[in-house]
Design a protein around this motif. Sequence first.
Motif, PDB file in Angstrom:
ATOM      1  N   PRO A  46     -62.189 -19.475  30.329  1.00  7.93           N
ATOM      2  CA  PRO A  46     -61.298 -18.751  31.238  1.00  7.93           C
ATOM      3  C   PRO A  46     -59.841 -19.023  30.908  1.00  7.93           C
ATOM      4  CG  PRO A  46     -62.311 -20.633  32.346  1.00  7.93           C
ATOM      5  CD  PRO A  46     -62.980 -20.517  31.020  1.00  7.93           C
ATOM      6  N   ALA A  47     -59.001 -18.008  31.112  1.00  6.86           N
ATOM      7  CA  ALA A  47     -57.563 -18.147  30.858  1.00  6.86           C
ATOM      8  C   ALA A  47     -56.812 -18.113  32.175  1.00  6.86           C
ATOM      9  CB  ALA A  47     -57.076 -17.019  29.945  1.00  6.86           C
ATOM     10  N   ALA A  48     -55.789 -18.932  32.288  1.00  8.46           N
ATOM     11  CA  ALA A  48     -54.986 -18.971  33.511  1.00  8.46           C
ATOM     12  C   ALA A  48     -54.013 -17.802  33.546  1.00  8.46           C
ATOM     13  CB  ALA A  48     -54.229 -20.292  33.587  1.00  8.46           C
ATOM     14  N   GLY A  49     -53.730 -17.325  34.750  1.00  8.13           N
ATOM     15  CA  GLY A  49     -52.741 -16.267  34.907  1.00  8.13           C
ATOM     16  C   GLY A  49     -53.240 -14.929  34.410  1.00  8.13           C
ATOM     17  N   LYS A  81     -64.086 -10.417  33.306  1.00 10.99           N
ATOM     18  CA  LYS A  81     -63.176 -11.525  32.966  1.00 10.99           C
ATOM     19  C   LYS A  81     -61.875 -10.994  32.356  1.00 10.99           C
ATOM     20  CE  LYS A  81     -62.895 -15.534  29.814  1.00 10.99           C
ATOM     21  NZ  LYS A  81     -61.762 -15.033  28.999  1.00 10.99           N
ATOM     22  N   LEU A  82     -61.987 -10.097  31.393  1.00  4.31           N
ATOM     23  CA  LEU A  82     -60.794  -9.584  30.728  1.00  4.31           C
ATOM     24  C   LEU A  82     -59.919  -8.803  31.702  1.00  4.31           C
ATOM     25  CD1 LEU A  82     -62.349  -8.505  27.306  1.00  4.31           C
ATOM     26  CD2 LEU A  82     -60.953 -10.523  27.769  1.00  4.31           C
ATOM     27  N   ILE A  83     -60.534  -8.052  32.594  1.00  4.18           N
ATOM     28  CA  ILE A  83     -59.753  -7.329  33.607  1.00  4.18           C
ATOM     29  C   ILE A  83     -59.114  -8.317  34.578  1.00  4.18           C
ATOM     30  CG2 ILE A  83     -59.924  -5.721  35.559  1.00  4.18           C
ATOM     31  CD1 ILE A  83     -62.019  -4.176  33.917  1.00  4.18           C
ATOM     32  N   ASP A  84     -59.864  -9.352  34.964  1.00  9.71           N
ATOM     33  CA  ASP A  84     -59.294 -10.390  35.834  1.00  9.71           C
ATOM     34  C   ASP A  84     -58.084 -11.052  35.187  1.00  9.71           C
ATOM     35  OD1 ASP A  84     -61.243  -9.944  37.747  1.00  9.71           O
ATOM     36  OD2 ASP A  84     -62.487 -11.662  37.170  1.00  9.71           O
ATOM     37  N   GLU A  85     -58.065 -11.084  33.856  1.00 13.87           N
ATOM     38  CA  GLU A  85     -56.986 -11.748  33.129  1.00 13.87           C
ATOM     39  C   GLU A  85     -55.857 -10.789  32.732  1.00 13.87           C
ATOM     40  OE1 GLU A  85     -59.923 -15.222  31.305  1.00 13.87           O
ATOM     41  OE2 GLU A  85     -59.074 -13.717  29.963  1.00 13.87           O
ATOM     42  N   HIS A 101     -53.324 -11.094  29.508  1.00 13.56           N
ATOM     43  CA  HIS A 101     -53.558  -9.792  28.877  1.00 13.56           C
ATOM     44  C   HIS A 101     -52.865  -8.648  29.603  1.00 13.56           C
ATOM     45  CE1 HIS A 101     -56.393 -11.855  26.367  1.00 13.56           C
ATOM     46  NE2 HIS A 101     -57.187 -12.148  27.372  1.00 13.56           N
ATOM     47  N   LYS A 102     -51.955  -8.966  30.496  1.00 13.62           N
ATOM     48  CA  LYS A 102     -51.249  -7.919  31.245  1.00 13.62           C
ATOM     49  C   LYS A 102     -50.535  -6.981  30.270  1.00 13.62           C
ATOM     50  CE  LYS A 102     -48.046  -7.238  35.109  1.00 13.62           C
ATOM     51  NZ  LYS A 102     -49.014  -6.397  35.853  1.00 13.62           N
ATOM     52  N   GLY A 103     -50.694  -5.682  30.476  1.00  9.09           N
ATOM     53  CA  GLY A 103     -50.090  -4.697  29.591  1.00  9.09           C
ATOM     54  C   GLY A 103     -51.026  -4.192  28.519  1.00  9.09           C
ATOM     55  N   LYS A 104     -52.198  -4.810  28.368  1.00  4.65           N
ATOM     56  CA  LYS A 104     -53.173  -4.392  27.369  1.00  4.65           C
ATOM     57  C   LYS A 104     -54.251  -3.529  28.016  1.00  4.65           C
ATOM     58  CE  LYS A 104     -54.400  -7.715  24.448  1.00  4.65           C
ATOM     59  NZ  LYS A 104     -54.829  -9.072  24.002  1.00  4.65           N
ATOM     60  N   VAL A 105     -54.907  -2.718  27.188  1.00  3.39           N
ATOM     61  CA  VAL A 105     -55.896  -1.759  27.679  1.00  3.39           C
ATOM     62  C   VAL A 105     -57.256  -2.060  27.076  1.00  3.39           C
ATOM     63  CG1 VAL A 105     -56.572   0.681  27.735  1.00  3.39           C
ATOM     64  CG2 VAL A 105     -54.169   0.032  28.040  1.00  3.39           C
ATOM     65  N   LEU A 106     -58.279  -2.073  27.948  1.00  2.12           N
ATOM     66  CA  LEU A 106     -59.663  -2.350  27.562  1.00  2.12           C
ATOM     67  C   LEU A 106     -60.511  -1.106  27.806  1.00  2.12           C
ATOM     68  CD1 LEU A 106     -62.008  -4.453  26.928  1.00  2.12           C
ATOM     69  CD2 LEU A 106     -62.168  -4.716  29.405  1.00  2.12           C
ATOM     70  N   LEU A 107     -61.314  -0.730  26.823  1.00  2.85           N
ATOM     71  CA  LEU A 107     -62.296   0.345  26.985  1.00  2.85           C
ATOM     72  C   LEU A 107     -63.685  -0.232  26.762  1.00  2.85           C
ATOM     73  CD1 LEU A 107     -62.967   3.361  27.399  1.00  2.85           C
ATOM     74  CD2 LEU A 107     -62.765   3.647  24.908  1.00  2.85           C
ATOM     75  N   THR A 158     -58.471  -3.060  23.064  1.00  2.68           N
ATOM     76  CA  THR A 158     -59.701  -3.833  22.917  1.00  2.68           C
ATOM     77  C   THR A 158     -60.883  -2.989  23.397  1.00  2.68           C
ATOM     78  OG1 THR A 158     -58.513  -5.903  23.283  1.00  2.68           O
ATOM     79  CG2 THR A 158     -60.896  -5.954  23.614  1.00  2.68           C
ATOM     80  N   ILE A 159     -61.984  -3.064  22.653  1.00  2.00           N
ATOM     81  CA  ILE A 159     -63.196  -2.356  23.067  1.00  2.00           C
ATOM     82  C   ILE A 159     -64.333  -3.354  23.260  1.00  2.00           C
ATOM     83  CG2 ILE A 159     -62.589  -0.173  21.969  1.00  2.00           C
ATOM     84  CD1 ILE A 159     -64.609  -0.944  19.720  1.00  2.00           C
ATOM     85  N   VAL A 160     -65.272  -2.981  24.118  1.00  2.00           N
ATOM     86  CA  VAL A 160     -66.538  -3.684  24.285  1.00  2.00           C
ATOM     87  C   VAL A 160     -67.627  -2.632  24.124  1.00  2.00           C
ATOM     88  CG1 VAL A 160     -67.997  -5.054  25.818  1.00  2.00           C
ATOM     89  CG2 VAL A 160     -65.512  -5.348  25.888  1.00  2.00           C
TER      90      VAL A 160
END
Length: 295
Positions: free
Chosen positions: A10-13, A41-45, A16-22, A127-129
Amino acid sequence: MGGEPYFEGPAAGLPHKGKVLLALQAHSDDIPLSAAGTVAKLIDEGYTGYLLRATNDDMGDLPGIGTAGTIGEHVLGNERNHQEVAGILGCQRTFELNYGNHRMADVSLNELISRLILIIRFLKVDTIVCWDPWAHDEENPDHYMLARGIEAASWMAGRPHDYPEQLAAGLSLHTVSEKYYYARRPEITRVVDVSAQIDKMVDCNRANVAKGPGGHLGSRLRADLAKQGKKLPLLGDDDISADRNYIREFVLDESRELGKQYGVEYAEAFHYIGPNSDALDEDLRKRIERDAVPL
C-alpha cells in the motif's frame, strides 16, 4: 527475466493523483475474480478509473453458477452488474463494446484495436489492467482477443500515422505506460497487497449475481442446507452474511493463499510491464556527451 516478483504494498496519500486507469474485462466477472483489489487500490491511491467490458455476456454462465434466464435477461442482468461493480471500485464511468459472448474469435482485430485506441486517446490512459495476451492455458477467445487488442492499442495510440482521423477529430496521441496483466496461470512478475481492499473485493463479487461464481451462492447454499435440517456455521445467520462469507472463504481463496506467501492477508498476481526506458536513446545521449567534438 528472473528473480522474485516485485511486491507492491500500500502507498500513503495519493501518489497516483492525475493519472488515468482503464480496467478491461471480457465478461462481467473477470475483474471481480482476478483484479478487483488492485483496481480498487490504485483508485484509492489517486487514479481516475474507468471500467470497460468487451462482451454483452449474453451466454450467461454454467447452470447453478449465475442467474438462470433467457439470453435477453443475461444481457440486462450483466449490464446492471457491470455498472454496480464499477461503482464499488470507484470508477468514473463504464464502456461497453457489446460483442457477442464467446464470439470474439471472428471479430476483426483491427476494428477492436481502433476502438481501444480511441478510448486510450480520449481518456489519456496511463495504466491498464487486463487479461494477459501472452498467457498460458487460456481457452476463452473473448479473453485472448481483448488482450491482443489492448496490447497493440497501448503503443499504437501514441503513433501519429495510426488512425489520424481520430487526431483530426480533436484527440491527442497518448501511450499507455504501465500494464497489469492477469491470467488463469500468470507469469508472475508483480504481487499486489490488496488486504485493505478485501471488502470491495467481496462486494464486487457479490454484485455479480448474473454471472457468478459469487453473487448469491452463499445464501442459496444456506437455504439448501436449511431444507436438509443442516447449517454451515461460517455462512452466518442471514443471507447477506452468507453471501459475503461464502465469497471470502471460497471465491477469494486463491487470493488469500497467495497473500499468505507474502505475509499479508490477501494478494493478487500479475504479469506487470512497466514504463519503457529507452536504452538506445540513453546510450546515444551518453555517447554524445562523451565523444562529441567541436566542428
